[in-house]
Write an enzyme that holds these catalytic residues in place. Sequence first.
Site, PDB file in Angstrom:
ATOM      1  CG  ASP A 154     -53.861  24.177 -36.095  1.00  0.00           C
ATOM      2  OD1 ASP A 154     -53.496  24.432 -37.256  1.00  0.00           O
ATOM      3  OD2 ASP A 154     -54.494  24.974 -35.391  1.00  0.00           O
ATOM      4  CG  HIS A 211     -56.609  19.756 -34.562  1.00  0.00           C
ATOM      5  ND1 HIS A 211     -57.863  20.264 -34.768  1.00  0.00           N
ATOM      6  CD2 HIS A 211     -55.947  20.663 -33.792  1.00  0.00           C
ATOM      7  CE1 HIS A 211     -57.976  21.427 -34.142  1.00  0.00           C
ATOM      8  NE2 HIS A 211     -56.834  21.696 -33.546  1.00  0.00           N
TER       9      HIS A 211
HETATM   10 ZN   LIG Z   1     -53.279  23.635 -31.542  1.00  0.00          ZN
END
Ligand SMILES: [Zn+2]
Length: 207
Positions: A33, A175
């Site tokens: 992400d 991430h």
């Molecule tokens: Zn996010």
Amino acid sequence: MLLIKTPKWLKLLYPKLLWEANAANRCIYLTFDDGPIPIVTPFVLNILKQYNAKATFFCIGDNVRKHPEVFEQLKNEGHAIGNHTFNHLKGWKTEDNIYLDNFLQADKLLDTKLFRPPYGRIKRSQVKLLQNAKQGIQIVMWSVLSADYDVAVSPEQCLDNVIKNTKPGDIVLFHDSLKAQERMEYALPRALEYWSKEGYNFGPLAP
Ligand SMILES: [Zn+2]
């Protein structure tokens, strides 16, 4: 408290969201992400390539606008793309029409049926709006959290979080962000090495 493994009650509370995927072929689903950004995203792409792994990148629209060349690279390498809003909005704190507009703004650049709400937080009314705006949209959550964005978590703990909790079919959240970089860059290659030896495969989420 940080829940590394998504509890069953939460999955049952939101059965229409995707929490896990197909476990066939010992497949696990790595997701990243908050990119795409220079250096961190290309690091991920390079590691994935070494292990013949495909993943899904939930991109922030504004990062795609700023770094189109990184976005092109991840598409060209065969990974799946997901929408993560244009400005990383927190659903619970955002009015529905603003949330929808921000989703649509990102949709113009991303053109995907996969969506992950930032922070995993979205109102039921927003789920409905998005479903009406985009035919066949799949709202994707996760079943294993690496907690790579948490500065209180050590890189070793981050690695532990993922290798101790992941089984076939799991959707694992990392991430490709500056905040997560230190932990993710430690945990991801080691986890891929471990999982490869265990005979796992790494696939993109199907839209
Ligand atoms: Zn996010």
